[in-house]
Design a protein around this motif. Structure first.
Motif: not given
Length: 233
Positions: A2-6
């Protein structure tokens, strides 16, 4: 993995993008080509680190540590650090020592570590202290202007300010636009015409070199490594 980017844009001409992300399990991501350098902070298991990441002329696989938080400032093309030539950073990094959650040492003094919300204040101080500078010719030319300088002078200023040639920057940016369009569902043959590629094999070579994925992989998403920051310019 998982890799969340904002991410968000910025009103400062020195900043192209401000971003933050969080990783789950350890793994790999596709680090796509970039025409700019970045200042990145990350924390893992209570240890804070920072580094300057140089422009990347091609896509590559990058290791992502588990359970880490990242924050980065992507500087706009034309913004450089006079004391560290960008040409030395192309395809590489420069670690920043003595970083804590509260402070980072820059130019011989302690600075508060920036975050996603106050990145502009941090960069304004960098400008005042002479740590970063902006050659206005670079963004002007990329926006379509025609300055009254020779081609040789223009190329020299591009390489000095970005570490890359004007042609390389345009190719990287076009490949990014193509990847965004394909992810939005635009057919590859339509992207060829929209962005001025010669044909689909030309587009395919560009995507493989600068994005690291094929048009089919970009359209499918499932089963491929996550991408580093990809956004509309």
């Amino acid at each position: 993995m998982g890799l969340e980017i904002e991410s968000r844009p910025s009103e400062l001409p020195h900043i192209q993008r401000v971003w933050r992300s969080r990783s789950g399990e350890a793994g790999q991501m596709v680090s796509i080509a970039t025409s700019h350098w970045e200042l990145v902070f990350w924390e893992q298991q209570g240890v804070v680190r920072a580094a300057v990441l140089g422009p990347e002329g091609t896509a590559s696989l990058a290791e992502v540590p588990a359970d880490a938080e990242f924050f980065g400032i992507s500087f706009a093309p034309g913004t450089s650090m006079p004391h560290i030539p960008v040409s030395r950073l192309v395809g590489g990094t420069a670690s920043i020592p003595d970083v804590t959650r509260r402070s980072v040492w820059l130019k011989g003094s302690a600075w508060h570590v920036p975050n996603y919300d106050n990145a502009e204040a941090f960069v304004r101080r960098m400008v005042r202290e002479g740590i970063v500078d902006l050659d206005p010719v670079v963004p002007a030319v990329l926006a379509g202007a025609s300055p009254d300088v020779t081609d040789r002078t223009l190329q020299r200023r591009f390489v000095a300010a970005t570490g890359l040639t004007q042609g390389a920057i345009r190719q990287i940016d076009r490949a990014r636009q193509a990847a965004v369009l394909i992810r939005e569902g635009v057919a590859a043959q339509d992207v060829v015409h929209l962005l001025g590629y010669f044909d689909q094999p030309h587009l395919a070579r560009s995507l493989k070199k600068y994005i690291g994925l094929t048009a089919t992989q970009l359209g499918a998403r499932d089963g491929t490594p996550p991408l580093s920051l990809l956004y509309k310019t």
